[in-house]
Motif scaffolding. Sequence first.
Motif, short mmCIF file in Angstrom:
data_model
loop_
_atom_site.label_atom_id
_atom_site.label_comp_id
_atom_site.label_asym_id
_atom_site.label_seq_id
_atom_site.Cartn_x
_atom_site.Cartn_y
_atom_site.Cartn_z
N TRP A 86 52.46 42.02 34.62
CA TRP A 86 50.99 41.99 34.70
C TRP A 86 50.50 41.56 36.07
CZ3 TRP A 86 49.06 37.31 36.07
CH2 TRP A 86 49.79 36.16 35.75
N TRP A 87 51.31 40.83 36.84
CA TRP A 87 50.87 40.41 38.17
C TRP A 87 51.28 41.42 39.25
CZ3 TRP A 87 54.79 37.62 35.60
CH2 TRP A 87 56.08 37.77 36.12
N ALA A 119 50.33 44.03 40.82
CA ALA A 119 49.28 44.94 41.28
C ALA A 119 49.71 45.57 42.59
CB ALA A 119 47.96 44.19 41.47
N CYS A 123 46.39 39.98 45.27
CA CYS A 123 46.99 39.80 43.96
C CYS A 123 45.89 39.55 42.93
CB CYS A 123 47.98 38.64 43.99
SG CYS A 123 47.20 37.04 44.37
N PRO A 124 46.23 39.54 41.64
CA PRO A 124 45.22 39.25 40.63
C PRO A 124 44.59 37.87 40.81
CG PRO A 124 47.15 40.22 39.61
CD PRO A 124 47.52 39.94 41.04
N THR A 170 44.84 48.61 34.20
CA THR A 170 44.17 47.30 34.31
C THR A 170 44.11 46.62 32.95
OG1 THR A 170 42.81 48.01 36.18
CG2 THR A 170 42.02 46.14 34.90
N ARG A 221 47.46 45.23 32.00
CA ARG A 221 47.81 44.01 32.73
C ARG A 221 47.09 42.80 32.13
NH1 ARG A 221 49.11 47.30 37.33
NH2 ARG A 221 46.96 47.78 37.85
N ARG A 229 37.76 41.20 31.58
CA ARG A 229 37.88 41.76 32.92
C ARG A 229 36.62 41.46 33.71
NH1 ARG A 229 38.20 48.23 34.35
NH2 ARG A 229 38.48 48.00 36.60
N GLU A 236 41.25 42.18 39.46
CA GLU A 236 42.33 42.78 40.23
C GLU A 236 41.89 43.00 41.67
OE1 GLU A 236 45.49 45.20 38.22
OE2 GLU A 236 43.69 46.15 37.44
#
Length: 687
Positions: A398-399, A401, A541-542, A568, A571, A652, A684
Amino acid sequence: MMIDSPIFIFTVLLAVILAIPPIFERLSLPGLVGLLLAGVILGPNGFDFLNHDMETMELLSNIGKVYLMFVAGLEIDLTQFRRTRNRSMGFGFLTFIMPIITGIVIGRWFGFGWNASLLIGSLLASHTLLAYPIVSRLGVVRNEAITVTIGATIFTDTAALLVLAICVAINKGEFTPVSLIWILSSLAVYSVAVLWGFDWAGKEYFRRSKDDEGSQFLFVLLALFISSIGAQVIGVEQIVGAFLAGLAVNDVLGDSPVKEKVEFVGGVLFIPFFFVDMGLLIDIPAFARTLGSVGITVAIVLGLVGSKFIAAWLASLWYRYSRTEMLSMWSLSLPQVAATLAATLVGFQQRILTSDVFNSVIVLMLVTSILGPLITSRVASRLPVPEPEAEAEEPALWWDASGNDGPELEDTSPFTVVVPVYNPQTQRLLIELAALLARYERGRVIPIAITRGHTHMDDPRLEKSLERSRKLVKRALEIGQDYEVTIEPAVRIDNDIALGITRLSREHNANLIVLGWSENTSIRARLFGTIIDSVLWSAHCPVVITRLLEEPQRIKSILVPIRDLSSTTLRIVGFAQSLAAVSQAKVILLHISLPETPHGQIHRFEENLNQVIFCSEHPEPTITVDIKTVKSHNIAQTILREAEATDLVLMRSIRRRTSGGLAVSDITTHVVQHLKSSVILFGEPHH
């Protein structure tokens, strides 16, 4: 004398645009309707405070008019247009030529000359994507029919403005075959110069100015007004140049904070001035006569609705789209706001159009701005949601990106969480959350305190700030040690707080940045942005923005509203699973669909979601993940209702706008403001 004062006029307008739109939006009416009505009440037919002929009013209205067309060009998604260029041009031609023929017929039927009839047709030919947020929310933007309709906007608006330029030239008596060739050739050369010139100049200027958002904002405004003046120089209307300027800087701005500021200034100031001025021009007795005679108003409204339907039907036959896709294209192309109103005002001021046509277009705007989104919400909900893209079918961590370094660096660098510390009251919860995640991923936490730099490094104020920063990171180290995780505190001096955070995060190849939620909603914060906005924009990064009301390990239920199966979304689901694992919490995935959505479509979505929610690098059999679908038109209220039984809501971070920047419907902000539980916003990086 006071009433004629520019300061008095400006004060009255500010009061109107501050107070009136929110009232009408609460009544489920567009805010611009309230601005038009305010213009009527304050104008010659009401209290006579304002008049269209006042120099101040004329200046502000003209700025608003060109700004409206600039934003219309700015909001066109060029990426989607390029994806289906040929089909977008095909549908654009159909949805332009059918209304323009219909408008000419209507004009001639009611006794107008060929020039006025042609202009009436061009008013019907363009469209404004008012319903874009609806198809975005339904997750069907990637449907080809929707993408083609969105792309067609660039053709219809450009062609309609070209016809306007020709009609104005004819009306001035300057029209001959030679002058037509001159107008078309000069406009072609001018368009290429603006589109290529400002695109190149903008990219060069943005590259050289780096992070100076103030200068970039001024550059965009300068491009707008230079293009508008240039259009006037070659003999066409300013709004043509403004629209081209919007297209020119579209690629340059992308989704940057500068674009947000440009649209904010237009949405809260200049564009509302234009609509108030439109209200000043409405002659109530003439408006009543127009509605009383009904004829031309009904003809224009039905002509627009019918011709747009025929265009969508022909396109569906040509491209073999389904009936639902055809109806979605039709409803998306119905609303007539931006280009239509701006061109109508020009035609009325040039005395090409009569007050009957002007009033009929106002009615057309009101009808289509309500009817179009209403039909879209019903028919687009029946469109099949496109399958997730290949990258989303097998989600990465999930991280993970895009924008991180290559696999070699990822394999050797530990999972890293950067936590900026500033507020001692919220520091503990932020460090605890970061420490739990880092321990779960066998990583480290970097608490960072940024001290704003001074010209002289021996400045006593700098030393005082550094001392405070050292105390903050020392306290963070003490908190983190209780969780048996590596803590590497850092103090940094930087002229920009946000860039200091993101630069250090990049240097340490961080996988996540944890920030505390800021309640700053002042005008200054909205105009110039907050530190959170800047971090979200510049981070690699997120970024999670948190407002925790209790210790993270006490969280036992996490609500995650989901809209689609994009990368997205997946994640965010992955992050929720990691968060649930560290506190042994239950995850509830909330999918909100419109009441008209078929049961089969909902079932397919839930099946696809079931296939991906357990794709985790750390499978935890103890984690419970439930999927809940609720049918509702009100997303925010549904989330708030479902959140009452949960400890944390994970959403989000996203903003939503309507065309023209007149109303901002930010579901996330509304939910956060009314939530009584903890909340985390997942953002994100922009690429």
